[in-house]
Design a protein around this motif. Structure first.
Motif: not given
Length: 837
Positions: A708-709, A821-824, A828-829
């Motif tokens: 997840g990196q 992606p929607r969240d900053l 990795p999770d």
């Protein structure tokens, strides 16, 4: 204890609890090693012990007995000249530590490999224990590689990229944390342990910081302060202070109907998260303020079109909900102030501040003093990024303690205080809707943004969508969600990064749905002529033309390339003046501004040398003093655009007066732009000029789908800000902006305990800023046309260089994986969960 320091045998007194950095700084006055974190995470306190780098904050003083210690002041090494030539620094606070580690590495490398430049990965591994909040890593890489190759073995000092480079590199530069007067005491702030309470009584304190309100509204709010001869003693006194509270209901999660953070009669006291005005807004709930809709454009039309599209299920409608965590400023030099009252009753504040003049004005008002009896100094400032504006809490505490104890008092925030209460970019929730017409043009835009600035108000996230993509109807609504947590504040490009995080990914989504090149779509929509050249440059990049098809890859490691555009207002202080005085054969320039690492001092020096045809030794720039002629704040990317033209005007006036003759004095002014300004008059020294600075960022990442990196490989930053006053310093600023954008995208997340209200990310292990190994290869491209109407021909670039970076990372991740992606930050999770859906 016997010790050899910089080749000199010494006997020093120390306590068993003292660390090596305490003995060096406080016992011997060697302040080159900086105690920036005191947990061994940042490397700023590095010294050589028998030739080996050690973190001075973790090393017991007794461990260096009988050994040889080299501090930054005592080092003589080619790597120092390399750092100066390659500009491996900005504010310089972390620089001595980097140099000490780099010198040891260069010696090892050359002994084993000869005079060859190490691979980038080797340099990153060697300097992994060092952090630079300014993000000057590209210069560090270049400096270390050159030193290892033997490029700086001989000769005198190089022509540095910035005039104060060697002072910072050798540890001679004095910051507010380094100041010590005879009889000086150390101050410590006593802070609230509850998120909301009335303070009934305080005992054992020396200065009261609450004022008439007697109410605390967040954990960590200053209540009182104490001072003692040493910080250890002051901390003991602070622990002994007894505070009695009457607890009040508190709001920590922002849900509607919670206990009010501010009562109806107190709301006017709420601080602002913006740099200047607190914009109006009604309170629709006890802790919900807004909407602020002033910057909408044909908002009713936009809402009507969006509502119809939602009702009909129009496939041309896209959008969603995007969130961004709060981001802590955490400059490497923490907030610091040394205060003293002289025999005349004048107040002297040596502050780490971005606003020497504003701090003096606010101090004069607070202590009811004439303005000319308050003197604020900031010769060197170890970063700020928006957190060090006005009269900040440590300065109030230091001045009150100095008055009570009748002695100079220094107050320096710990790293835990800095991360908890030293400032943060507010978190945000952005709900965005975007509708296109049959021809793929933007038909309507809706943005509802909920800023989470703790107990502060005036979020402007949605409003900034007025600046981009033409004149299509847009309904823009800003809300403040209040909680009993520390106040947010302006942070490099205030409000723009969370807006662009949502907007630029939505634009990308429209392009993919239409099967259109994302840069070509932006070029079609974007009416900003300055960005058009940047789109042409970006779409010719080999990384862009050779990017993979979105979501086409399999396997563990996947490569992606993403793009995002950005814009920022052109701001200027039109009242800026620069005074030139000829002292002997030296031309001395003075103005009430400050250099926080952006290179203001060097820009002014270069202009004077060019205009007056003088060597470096005949020009001296003295800034960082509130008593000088009016100068700009170092905020909002306005400093260079303000002082540059004023400095040139002063130089030409001096030339017209007959040139540099001893005793001659002239004053240069920042003349008005040819087209004037958008604002009819300056507000807090700020006018908004005509035109928007532009940026286009292209980012290449590698995604590890097993762990997840996300590893940023390369970033190309195109900047349209007009004339570049100093190319190397400008590149460094833009590179640093990209590094901070990478941190915002992937690492930085300020967390608050949902039960107690305490910030829990209070060290540089739990709150992770990018290190040198996190830094991608960076290439900067400047477009300098289109600003002929501006006096000086160029505008600021510190903000525009960072605002769109996180969105470009998000779009690169989507290109690599097909997941949006929607969240900053993109933890990795979150990545693994997204890929598993």
């Amino acid at each position: 204890m016997k010790i050899t320091v910089n080749g000199i045998p010494l006997e020093v007194e120390c306590d068993r609890a003292d660390t090596a950095v305490d003995v060096l700084r406080d016992g011997l006055g060697l302040t080159g090693a900086k105690a920036a974190c005191r947990t061994g995470a940042c490397g700023a306190c590095t010294v050589l012990v028998d030739g080996t780098p050690n973190a001075g904050c973790l090393l017991p003083a007794t461990a260096v007995e009988g050994r040889e210690v080299i501090t930054p002041e005592g080092l003589e090494h080619p790597v120092q000249r390399a750092f100066a030539a390659h500009d491996g620094l900005q504010c310089g606070y972390c620089t001595p530590g980097f140099v000490m580690e780099a010198a040891a590495f260069a010696d090892r490398w050359r002994a084993e490999h000869g005079d060859v430049a190490p691979p980038r990965a080797e340099i990153a591994a060697a300097l992994a224990g060092h952090l630079c909040r300014c993000g000057a890593y590209e210069g560090v890489y270049a400096a270390v590689a050159a030193a290892c190759a033997g490029d700086f073995d001989g000769g005198g000092p190089p022509e540095p990229a910035r005039v104060e480079a060697m002072a910072k590199i050798t540890g001679r530069a004095r910051y507010s944390t380094d100041i010590r007067h005879e009889g000086q005491l150390e101050g410590v702030i006593v802070r609230s342990s509850l998120p909301h309470a009335r303070v009934v009584s305080i005992s054992g304190h020396q200065a009261d910081l609450l004022g008439e309100d007697r109410t605390v509204r967040y954990v960590g709010q200053p209540i009182a302060a104490v001072a003692a001869p040493t910080r250890r003693e002051a901390l003991a006194l602070a622990r002994a202070v007894e505070v009695r509270y009457a607890p009040l209901p508190h709001a920590l999660d922002g849900t509607p109907g919670g206990p009010p953070v501010w009562g109806p009669d107190e709301r006017a006291n709420a601080p602002s998260t913006s740099e200047s005005l607190c914009f109006p807004g009604r309170w629709s709930d006890a802790n919900l303020r807004g909407p602020f809709t002033f910057l909408s454009r044909r908002g009713r039309t936009a809402e009507r079109r969006l509502a119809a599209a939602r009702e009909s299920g129009d496939p041309r409608l896209t959008g969603g909900i995007f969130t961004a965590a709060a981001q802590s400023h955490t400059a490497m030099e923490p907030h610091a102030c040394v205060a003293r009252w002289d025999e005349r009753g004048d107040l002297h504040l040596q502050m780490s501040t971005q606003t020497v003049a504003m701090a003096a004005e606010h101090a004069a008002e607070r202590w009811n003093l004439p303005r000319d009896r308050v003197h604020v100094a900031a010769e060197h400032v170890g970063g700020g990024f928006g957190a060090k504006m006005g009269l900040t809490g440590e300065a109030v505490a230091a001045a009150e303690l100095a008055k009570a104890r009748k002695a100079p008092v220094r107050v320096v925030l710990s790293r835990a205080e800095e991360l908890a209460c030293g400032g943060n970019r507010p978190g945000a929730r952005v709900e965005i809707s975007m509708l296109t017409d049959d021809d793929g043009r933007l038909a309507a835009l809706g943005v509802d943004a909920y800023g989470r600035g703790g107990l502060a108000v005036s979020s402007m996230v949605a409003s900034l969508a007025r600046m981009v993509y033409g004149r299509a109807p847009r309904r823009l609504r800003d809300f403040d969600v209040l909680t009993n947590t520390p106040p947010g504040g302006p942070f490099r490009g205030p409000f723009a990064p969370p807006l662009l995080w949502a907007l630029e990914q939505t634009v990308d989504d429209v392009a993919h749905r239409r099967g259109e090149d994302p840069i070509a779509l932006r070029r079609r929509w974007d009416g900003n002529r300055k960005r058009q050249a940047l789109y042409g440059w970006a779409e010719r990049l080999p990384a862009w033309t050779g990017r993979p098809a979105t979501g086409s890859q399999t396997g563990r490691y996947r490569r992606g390339v993403g793009v995002a555009a950005g814009a920022w207002q052109y701001m200027v202080d039109p009242a800026t003046e620069v005074e030139l005085t000829v002292e002997g054969d030296v031309v001395v320039a003075r103005t009430a501004t400050q250099d926080i690492g952006t290179g203001t001092r060097s820009v002014m020096t270069a202009i004077l040398r060019e205009e007056l045809d003088l060597p470096a030794e005949r020009v001296r720039v003295e800034i960082g003093m509130s008593d000088a002629r009016h100068g700009p704040m170092s905020t909002g990317s306005r400093a260079t655009a303000s002082v540059g033209p004023a400095t040139r005007d002063a130089a030409r006036r001096l030339r017209e007066a007959g040139g540099p003759a001893d005793g001659r004095r002239v004053v240069g002014r920042r003349r008005m732009d040819r087209l004037g300004y958008l604002t009819p008059f300056p507000v807090h020294g700020n006018a908004i000029g005509r035109g928007l600075a532009g940026a286009v960022h292209v980012t290449e990442v590698e995604v590890d789908t097993l762990l997840g990196q996300i590893r940023p490989l390369r970033v190309w930053g195109g900047i349209a800000a007009g004339r570049i006053y100093s190319e190397r310093l400008a590149r460094s600023q833009c590179e640093g902006g990209i590094v901070q954008g990478i941190g915002y995208a992937l690492h930085e997340e300020r967390l608050v305990d949902p039960v107690s209200g305490a910030v829990i990310t209070t060290n540089l292990e739990d709150y992770r800023i990018p290190g040198i190994g996190d830094c991608p290869e960076i290439e900067i491209h400047f477009e300098q046309e289109g600003w002929d109407h501006v006096n000086g021909g160029g505008v600021g670039l510190g903000e525009v260089s960072t605002v769109g970076v996180a969105a470009s990372v998000g779009n690169a991740v989507h290109n690599a994986t097909g997941w949006r992606p929607r969240d900053l930050p993109i933890r990795p999770d979150r990545l693994l969960e997204g890929l598993s859906r």
